[in-house]
Write a protein that holds these residues in place. Structure first.
Motif, mmCIF file in Angstrom:
data_model
loop_
_atom_site.group_PDB
_atom_site.id
_atom_site.type_symbol
_atom_site.label_atom_id
_atom_site.label_comp_id
_atom_site.label_asym_id
_atom_site.label_seq_id
_atom_site.Cartn_x
_atom_site.Cartn_y
_atom_site.Cartn_z
ATOM 1 N N ASN A 251 0.790 -1.248 0.000
ATOM 2 C CA ASN A 251 0.000 0.000 0.000
ATOM 3 C C ASN A 251 0.815 1.288 0.000
ATOM 4 N N GLY A 252 1.752 1.389 -0.913
ATOM 5 C CA GLY A 252 2.504 2.647 -1.026
ATOM 6 C C GLY A 252 3.738 2.715 -0.142
ATOM 7 N N ASP A 253 3.885 1.769 0.777
ATOM 8 C CA ASP A 253 5.069 1.751 1.642
ATOM 9 C C ASP A 253 5.933 0.550 1.290
ATOM 10 N N ILE A 254 7.206 0.624 1.664
ATOM 11 C CA ILE A 254 8.020 -0.589 1.620
ATOM 12 C C ILE A 254 8.528 -0.888 3.030
ATOM 13 N N ILE A 255 8.621 -2.172 3.307
ATOM 14 C CA ILE A 255 9.269 -2.620 4.537
ATOM 15 C C ILE A 255 10.661 -3.082 4.122
ATOM 16 N N VAL A 256 11.662 -2.391 4.642
ATOM 17 C CA VAL A 256 13.039 -2.738 4.291
ATOM 18 C C VAL A 256 13.865 -2.750 5.570
ATOM 19 N N ALA A 257 14.678 -3.767 5.735
ATOM 20 C CA ALA A 257 15.483 -3.941 6.948
ATOM 21 C C ALA A 257 14.623 -3.741 8.203
ATOM 22 N N GLY A 258 13.394 -4.261 8.146
ATOM 23 C CA GLY A 258 12.519 -4.228 9.326
ATOM 24 C C GLY A 258 11.831 -2.890 9.576
ATOM 25 N N ARG A 259 12.046 -1.888 8.712
ATOM 26 C CA ARG A 259 11.425 -0.576 8.909
ATOM 27 C C ARG A 259 10.550 -0.211 7.720
ATOM 28 N N ARG A 260 9.611 0.717 7.962
ATOM 29 C CA ARG A 260 8.664 1.125 6.928
ATOM 30 C C ARG A 260 9.089 2.464 6.330
ATOM 31 N N LEU A 261 9.171 2.527 4.987
ATOM 32 C CA LEU A 261 9.476 3.792 4.305
ATOM 33 C C LEU A 261 8.362 4.085 3.306
ATOM 34 N N LYS A 262 7.979 5.349 3.194
ATOM 35 C CA LYS A 262 6.944 5.771 2.247
ATOM 36 C C LYS A 262 7.546 5.864 0.843
ATOM 37 N N THR A 263 6.823 5.388 -0.173
ATOM 38 C CA THR A 263 7.292 5.534 -1.555
ATOM 39 C C THR A 263 6.295 6.376 -2.333
ATOM 40 N N ASP A 287 13.982 9.473 12.261
ATOM 41 C CA ASP A 287 13.484 8.089 12.169
ATOM 42 C C ASP A 287 13.733 7.536 10.772
ATOM 43 N N GLY A 288 13.731 6.231 10.675
ATOM 44 C CA GLY A 288 14.079 5.573 9.421
ATOM 45 C C GLY A 288 14.774 4.270 9.754
ATOM 46 N N LEU A 289 15.739 3.888 8.908
ATOM 47 C CA LEU A 289 16.447 2.627 9.150
ATOM 48 C C LEU A 289 17.607 2.857 10.113
ATOM 49 N N ASN A 290 17.752 1.959 11.070
ATOM 50 C CA ASN A 290 18.938 2.016 11.932
ATOM 51 C C ASN A 290 20.115 1.459 11.154
ATOM 52 N N GLU A 326 33.263 5.801 12.023
ATOM 53 C CA GLU A 326 33.125 4.347 11.960
ATOM 54 C C GLU A 326 32.685 3.839 13.333
ATOM 55 N N GLY A 327 31.696 2.948 13.322
ATOM 56 C CA GLY A 327 31.188 2.403 14.578
ATOM 57 C C GLY A 327 29.959 3.136 15.092
ATOM 58 N N ASP A 328 29.715 4.369 14.604
ATOM 59 C CA ASP A 328 28.511 5.110 15.013
ATOM 60 C C ASP A 328 27.259 4.377 14.536
ATOM 61 N N THR A 329 26.149 4.578 15.269
ATOM 62 C CA THR A 329 24.861 4.123 14.768
ATOM 63 C C THR A 329 24.052 5.357 14.391
ATOM 64 N N ILE A 330 23.542 5.366 13.150
ATOM 65 C CA ILE A 330 22.765 6.514 12.673
ATOM 66 C C ILE A 330 21.418 6.019 12.178
ATOM 67 N N CYS A 331 20.537 6.966 11.843
ATOM 68 C CA CYS A 331 19.222 6.625 11.323
ATOM 69 C C CYS A 331 19.117 7.260 9.946
ATOM 70 N N VAL A 332 18.782 6.471 8.908
ATOM 71 C CA VAL A 332 18.737 7.023 7.552
ATOM 72 C C VAL A 332 17.384 6.790 6.896
ATOM 73 N N THR A 333 17.036 7.723 6.000
ATOM 74 C CA THR A 333 15.789 7.586 5.261
ATOM 75 C C THR A 333 15.994 8.167 3.861
ATOM 76 N N ALA A 334 14.938 8.106 3.032
ATOM 77 C CA ALA A 334 14.984 8.706 1.682
ATOM 78 C C ALA A 334 13.611 9.271 1.388
#
Ligand SMILES: Nc1ncnc2c1ncn2[C@@H]1O[C@H](COP(=O)(O)OP(=O)(O)O)[C@@H](O)[C@H]1O
Ligand SMILES: [Mg+2]
Length: 350
Positions: A251-263, A287-290, A326-334
């Motif tokens: 329904n317009g979203d994708i589930i990728v790496a366990g997270r939901r992104l709007k397309t 918010d986004g993918l860890n 290197e080693g940081d944890t960030i949150c990314v989206t598109a």
């Protein structure tokens, strides 16, 4: 009528025994266009160029130049100039004699050859080298000599097969820019073979992308970059190439790496897809993918990160400030419009 340099390929097939080097190739080139044949090694680019030049005959199909069927016309009678990766200069002749050679062959009057050679040499800035032999020239100068020999004939079609690949990186960039200006000023149609997507992107008005003996897409560089019509093209264009990751569409979203992104997609129902995200389209957000930063490649004005998103690896391009470590944890989206969707089975764009 003077030829204008329009080209049509219709259903061109080239067999080498059982092997199909070209499997039915079609394209149109408009007069004055800079048209690139882009694709990985062995995809059929040089075969296409040689068939256009008349150096090879197709197994099936037809070639038209300025609306005339030239499929069985001799190379010499096609009014085409060609520059190869190996410059193919005559080592025992001077630069001037090399440039004059096509005019001698065409039996031009002696009096007109000298000025034509001067003129061509001036256009590629080698007028001071006319008395040298090719062995006394640098790679870049030899390449210019080959170009001068091609433009001296004022052919309607100018074919180039990886002409810059023997030059070092800096010279390649300079020559690339000059080549484009030269083509513009001559007003000729240029067909340019390259495996280097950046070269095709910067030089071409339009390009045909070859994969395994077939054209998968024809378009402007911008069209091919923003709307790649297959997984293979998406993975071939762009540096670093587009991230291509398995995802579930619903329904317009994708589930990728366990997270939901709007397309921005408007497909019915649910399905498995391959999601394409360019490294430059990923952004750091609340918010986004860890993502764990596995590697930082610092390129000076930008950096490329290797990310691990719950086992899915992706690459991301960031500006020169706020580069994670290197080693940081960030949150990314598109952004929704930056997420491309492909069918995992047909590999075509959805
Ligand atoms: N004379 C030949 N005999 C057999 N195979 C050939 C011949 N010429 C080209 N091929 C094959 O055809 C394919 C396309 O070659 P080519 O057009 O030179 O590719 P590209 O220029 O895209 O690298 C390659 O797999 C190549 O090995
Ligand atoms: Mg080739």
């Amino acid at each position: 009528m003077i030829g204008r340099g329009q080209v049509k390929f219709r259903d061109i097939v080239k067999m080498h025994g059982e092997f199909a080097a070209l499997k039915g190739v079609n394209f149109d080139i408009e007069p004055g266009e800079f048209f690139a044949l882009l694709g990985p090694s062995g995809s059929g680019k040089s075969t296409t160029l040689r068939i256009l030049a008349g150096l090879d005959a197709p197994t099936a199909g037809h070639v038209f130049i300025d609306d005339k069927d030239v499929t069985s016309t001799d190379a010499r009678d096609r009014d085409i100039a060609m520059v190869f990766q190996s410059y193919a200069l005559y080592p025992h002749m001077t630069v001037a004699e090399n440039i004059a050679f096509p005019l001698e062959m065409a039996r031009l009057p002696k009096a007109s050859i000298g000025p034509a050679v001067q003129d061509a040499a001036r256009k590629v800035k080698i007028e001071h080298l006319l008395d040298r032999k090719p062995g006394q020239l640098s790679g870049g100068q030899q390449q210019r000599c080959a170009l001068a020999r091609a433009i001296v004939r004022k052919a309607r079609l100018f074919l180039l097969d990886e002409p810059l690949s023997n030059l070092d990186a800096k010279l390649r960039l300079e020559t690339r820019a000059e080549l484009k200006k030269l083509q513009r000023s001559l007003g000729v149609t240029a067909v340019y073979v390259t495996h280097d997507q950046e070269e095709a992107m910067t030089l071409a008005d339009r390009m045909a992308v070859f994969m395994a003996g077939e054209i998968q897409q024809v378009g402007t560089p911008a069209e091919v970059f923003t709307q790649p019509n297959s997984i293979d093209i998406a993975g071939f264009i762009g540096n670093p190439p587009m991230n291509l990751v398995p995802a579930h569409y619903t329904n317009g979203d994708i589930i990728v790496a366990g997270r939901r992104l709007k397309t921005a997609a408007d497909l019915a129902g649910e399905r498995e897809v391959i999601a394409g995200l360019r490294p430059s389209a990923l952004r750091i957000s609340p918010d986004g993918l860890n993502a764990r930063v596995d590697l930082v490649e610092d390129l000076g004005d930008t950096a490329v990160l290797d990310l691990n998103c719950s086992g899915t690896t992706m690459r991301m391009r960031v500006g020169d400030h706020d580069v994670p470590r290197e080693g940081d944890t960030i949150c990314v989206t598109a952004r929704p419009q930056d997420i491309h969707l492909f069918d995992p089975t047909t590999r075509k764009r959805l």
